[in-house]
Write an enzyme that holds these catalytic residues in place. Structure first.
Site, mmCIF file in Angstrom:
data_model
loop_
_atom_site.group_PDB
_atom_site.id
_atom_site.type_symbol
_atom_site.label_atom_id
_atom_site.label_comp_id
_atom_site.label_asym_id
_atom_site.label_seq_id
_atom_site.Cartn_x
_atom_site.Cartn_y
_atom_site.Cartn_z
ATOM 1 C CG ASP A 8 -24.407 116.885 -23.049
ATOM 2 O OD1 ASP A 8 -25.550 116.935 -23.572
ATOM 3 O OD2 ASP A 8 -24.214 116.756 -21.835
ATOM 4 C CD GLU A 22 -19.306 135.135 -43.457
ATOM 5 O OE1 GLU A 22 -18.736 135.666 -42.520
ATOM 6 O OE2 GLU A 22 -19.258 133.917 -43.712
ATOM 7 C CB CYS A 34 -22.536 139.154 -39.288
ATOM 8 S SG CYS A 34 -22.002 137.439 -39.286
ATOM 9 N NE ARG A 77 -15.037 132.597 -21.747
ATOM 10 C CZ ARG A 77 -16.330 132.739 -21.451
ATOM 11 N NH1 ARG A 77 -17.216 131.915 -21.953
ATOM 12 N NH2 ARG A 77 -16.720 133.700 -20.641
ATOM 13 C CB THR A 95 -16.404 135.941 -30.481
ATOM 14 O OG1 THR A 95 -16.948 136.530 -31.644
ATOM 15 C CG2 THR A 95 -17.469 135.112 -29.786
ATOM 16 C CG HIS A 112 -25.194 139.761 -35.355
ATOM 17 N ND1 HIS A 112 -25.649 139.191 -36.528
ATOM 18 C CD2 HIS A 112 -24.071 139.075 -35.002
ATOM 19 C CE1 HIS A 112 -24.818 138.207 -36.864
ATOM 20 N NE2 HIS A 112 -23.856 138.114 -35.959
ATOM 21 N NE ARG A 139 -23.573 138.582 -20.634
ATOM 22 C CZ ARG A 139 -22.293 138.324 -20.862
ATOM 23 N NH1 ARG A 139 -21.954 137.272 -21.591
ATOM 24 N NH2 ARG A 139 -21.363 139.122 -20.376
ATOM 25 C CG ASN A 165 -25.130 133.944 -37.239
ATOM 26 O OD1 ASN A 165 -25.757 134.818 -37.835
ATOM 27 N ND2 ASN A 165 -23.883 134.093 -36.835
#
Lengths: 133, 346, 389
Positions: free
Chosen positions: B28, B78, B110, B197, B199, B232, B241, B264
């Site tokens: 979706d 990377e 990163c 999650r 991460t 980042h 957030r 990203n």
């Protein structure tokens, strides 16, 4: 292309380095050791010059042939550009659709992968043209 | 004072939309767009890689200010084109820096790009070199059908760092480093894996917010003392957030938040956001910049724009948002061809 | 300098010769030429072999020795050498043979050209035929021979306002003539719209603008005045002009993409040597490796004004019954393009015409012919003027 054959032209391909005749001032790309117009008077005196990276499309084509090295790019644009320094340089034009290309369109040099031996082989870098927006 | 003498970014021309990837995998698209706050991502052309992106980014930096005395070039990524054979030498050759220069490739999740920045800062401050180059660039990989496929993008930014004629001084840098294994790719594997999650809280937010807080503590600043902040950007949600958690307003992060449109760019992510900020920043503006690397940590920077910015030729290279806007969309089939995901015959 | 004559001709059919090897092709044409000259093999004093790509197609170099050996001439210990100038290898071999007889060094020489292209894949063919452009600075970047010629075509349309249809006129004419040539690779007639709508090769040039990759061989026997007196041929055909010129290797190095300076120079010199001019020429074999190359040559030699060749062809010029007949053989486009043989095959056709043996494609009162053989995008050009004397 064997490694040494590619390696020895690094500088010319990476930075678009040509040669200039100190006698008549003509700039050549690809580089040459002798000026066809000044002959002996230019031998050993030809100067390396970095060709300014902007120019205009002088002529263009879209190549549809099966060229093994360019399989992922087919069909690809190939042009001759008249650089701002007056010298003509041929190469691929990327990042633009064929229908948007016109003679006279401003282009500039971009550093790109040109070919690779195979997935495990050496990657050969060089110049391509992109639209100069 | 050590700082940024010039900067330049490069984002490949091609884009793919979330809808197009979701269509192929039966997901979706609206869910993903609102969940990740990503609408599209950049895709490298079949003739682009970390080396070409690095060179183009650096040429943009040099077009803005031609810096002669360069003593080091470090490329953080990377996705170096070779497993064994350096990228920074290709960059050094393409710029005509060889042979009298020191160079190395960095690989540090990163934040390889910001790790390179810190190294160059140290070399400049110690007097070992006059100017040095730090680049972060990637053509990152996401497994087909994986959540990462919506974000793994391509792009990079180059900084010329020196002591003289800086357009932005780096007044402070601070790092935290831990082994928090939320994302990895094993040798010989085409695609990375991630801890889902895991991460979030223990990895991204813990590192980013702790470094941001520490920098402000060290500098005696508060969020409102910064004109801009950039973090980042693995997706649009996380940096937004983090900014909120730290007390930054949307207006402070908006200019540097590029991930919703180009995805990203890994080692190029935060620093390309920073580059977008430098595109508009004025003297005396303050910027808080924090990178993050999975299983690596975070690097924070307190940056202040100098008066030199007034005479600096930003217009000599395309601004980041201008590059973002000039993207062209491709479909999933072309995307798989460009990314060489199709299994070819011999 | 002595006069040089053509006393014998031989050729294979051009096309796909699956059953014949490179050596078989050249021997077939060679034996025909020797028979046609009505001489014995042992009278041949030297061989000049034109070949472009045997080293890449069948990994065979040392083609001179190969031709000499399998023509049965190596036991005579004669010199045999290969001449390579890309698509102009054949013409260059003729020029070398001409010089060797004109200088007085030899009296009778064999000039043979051959190419074998069907022993490699289609993909490899594209790269091999592009072997005559600059590998480092053109093909490395993707500039194939067809691609480079397409750049000339685009510029031609841009500078002269020439229409795509006009460029397509030469393949149409070549096919019309080729349909009457039993040695031609393609014997079908085509229309302008067929050319324009064919598979795109390099925009604006399509498959039907481009000469095919053909197998084939062509051979000439050249002789001095002395030798000709001895043989007493029915029709005495003299090479009254032979000249070769060169230009910048890569297209980007030329000031003007639409100027073929080597073609102009070699043709002016050859005509001057024959004490003639273009107005006297009845038959022209132009090097239409692509339609645009063929047209640019016709303009460069002064047959048509710049940018107008296609228009003239539309009006009927070039047809075998017009004032000047162009590509009566079918040209490279329809007769075929076995590179090493191509330039020699052009002269074989000219001799057939001058002898009056071209049957349905015979040009009336054919007494002077001009053949132009070119390499790549014009880096080398060889012009030969032939006359009945």
């Amino acid at each position: 292309m064997t490694i040494p054959r590619y390696w020895r032209e690094f500088q010319h391909r990476y930075r678009l380095i040509g040669t200039k005749c100190p006698k008549c001032g003509r700039i050549y790309f690809p580089p040459r050791e002798v000026c066809p117009y000044c002959h002996r008077e230019s031998i050993g005196k030809m100067q390396k010059v970095e060709i300014k990276n902007t120019g205009k499309v002088y002529s263009y084509t879209v190549i549809h042939q099966d060229v093994p090295d360019f399989k992922f790019l087919k069909p690809y644009l190939f042009i001759i550009a008249e650089m701002d320094s007056g010298v003509k340089v041929s190469g691929q034009l990327v990042d633009v659709s064929p229908e948007d290309v016109r003679i006279g369109m401003p282009v500039r040099i971009s550093f790109r992968r040109i070919r690779e031996e195979d997935r495990a082989g050496i990657i050969e870098y060089g110049y391509k043209f992109i639209p100069d927006e | 004072m050590v700082g940024i003498v010039s900067y330049g970014s490069y984002i490949p021309r091609w884009r793919i939309k979330v809808e197009e990837i979701a269509r192929v995998w039966g997901e979706d698209a609206e869910d993903i767009k609102s969940g990740l706050f990503i609408y599209s991502k950049s895709v490298p052309g079949p003739d682009e890689d970390t080396a070409t992106i690095s060179v183009e980014a650096l040429r943009n930096a040099m077009n803005r200010k031609s810096v002669k005395d360069v003593g080091a070039v470090y490329v953080g990524s990377e996705s170096h084109p070779y497993a064994v054979k350096p990228t920074s030498t290709i960059v050094a050759e393409a710029m005509g820096f060889t042979p009298e220069i020191t160079a190395a490739d960095y690989e540090f999740a990163c934040k390889a790009g910001t790790a390179a920045m810190q190294s160059v800062m140290g070399m400049v401050e110690s007097g070992m070199i006059k100017n040095g180059i730090a680049i972060g660039a990637d053509t990152s990989q996401g497994a087909p059908g994986d959540a990462l496929e919506y974000s793994a993008a391509a792009g990079g930014t180059a900084f010329i760092i020196g002591n003289d004629n800086t357009i932005a001084d780096i007044k402070r840098t601070y790092s935290v480093t831990t082994d928090t294994p939320d994302f990895w790719r094993r040798e010989g594997q085409d695609y990375p894996r991630h801890g889902g999650r895991f991460t979030g809280e223990p990895a991204y937010f813990r590192h980013v917010t702790s470094v941001a807080k520490k920098i402000m503590e060290l500098m005696g600043t508060k969020p409102e003392d910064y004109t801009y902040a950039v973090f980042h950007q693995p997706n649009g949600k996380f940096p937004t957030r983090a900014a909120r958690m730290l007390g930054f307003k949307e207006s402070q992060i908006k200019q540097g938040l590029i991930v919703p449109y180009i995805g990203n760019t890994y080692s190029g992510s935060m620093i390309t956001g920073l580059s977008a900020i430098l595109d508009i920043a004025k003297p005396e503006d303050r910027i808080l910049a924090v990178s993050f690397g999975s299983g690596a940590g975070s690097d924070g920077f307190h940056i202040e724009i100098t008066k030199n910015m007034e005479d600096y030729r930003r217009e000599n290279a395309k601004a980041v948002w201008k590059q973002i806007e000039s993207g062209k969309y491709i479909d999933y089939a072309i995307y798989t061809k460009f990314k060489k995901k199709i299994k070819m015959g011999d | 300098m002595r006069d040089v004559y053509i006393i014998g001709i031989g050729q294979t059919k051009y096309g796909e010769h699956w059953e014949k090897s490179l050596r078989a092709l050249v021997v077939e044409a060679g034996l025909k030429a020797i028979e046609d000259a009505n001489i014995y093999s042992k009278e041949i004093q030297a061989i000049f072999g034109g070949n472009m790509s045997a080293g890449s197609t069948i990994y065979q170099d040392n083609i001179g020795s190969l031709i000499s050996d399998f023509s049965g001439l190596s036991v005579n210990r004669i010199p045999a050498m290969r001449i390579e100038n890309g698509s102009a290898s054949g013409g260059a071999a003729v020029h070398a043979g001409f010089v060797s007889v004109a200088s007085g060094f030899y009296d009778t020489v064999l000039v043979g050209g051959v190419e074998k292209l069907t022993d490699v894949s289609m993909e490899d063919q594209a790269e091999i035929v592009s072997g005559e452009v600059d590998q480092e600075w053109e093909l490395f970047n993707g500039g194939t021979l067809a691609g480079l010629q397409a750049l000339m075509a685009r510029r031609y349309m841009h500078e002269y306002g020439a229409k795509r249809e006009e460029i397509a006129m030469l393949p149409v004419l070549s096919h019309e003539h080729g349909s009457e040539n039993p040695y031609a690779h393609f014997r079908n007639r085509i229309k302008v719209e067929d050319v324009i709508n064919a598979t795109m090769v390099a925009d604006p040039l399509t498959m039907l603008d481009m000469a095919p990759a053909s197998d084939g061989a062509a051979v000439l026997i050249l002789a001095s005045e002395e030798k000709v007196r001895q043989i007493k041929p029915e029709v005495k055909i003299k090479i009254s002009g032979s000249a070769m010129s060169s230009d910048f290797m890569s297209l980007q190095s030329r000031e003007n993409l639409l100027e073929l300076k080597a073609v102009r120079d070699s043709t002016e010199k050859a005509l001057k040597m024959s004490k003639s001019d273009i107005k006297r020429v009845k038959i022209v074999e132009t090097h239409d490796s692509s339609s645009i190359m063929g047209l640019l040559i016709l303009e460069e030699i002064g047959l048509f004004p710049k940018g107008k060749a296609g228009k003239y062809l539309e009006e009927g010029y070039g047809h075998k019954d017009s004032r000047v007949a162009i590509n009566t053989s079918g040209g490279l486009k329809a007769k075929g393009h076995p590179m090493g043989a191509t330039g020699i095959g052009q002269i074989v056709e000219s001799v057939i015409q001058l002898r009056g043996k071209a049957e349905k494609r015979q040009v009336h009162n054919a007494d002077m012919a001009l053949a132009i053989n070119v390499a790549g995008t014009g880096s080398a050009s060889i012009s030969h003027v032939l006359e009945v004397v």
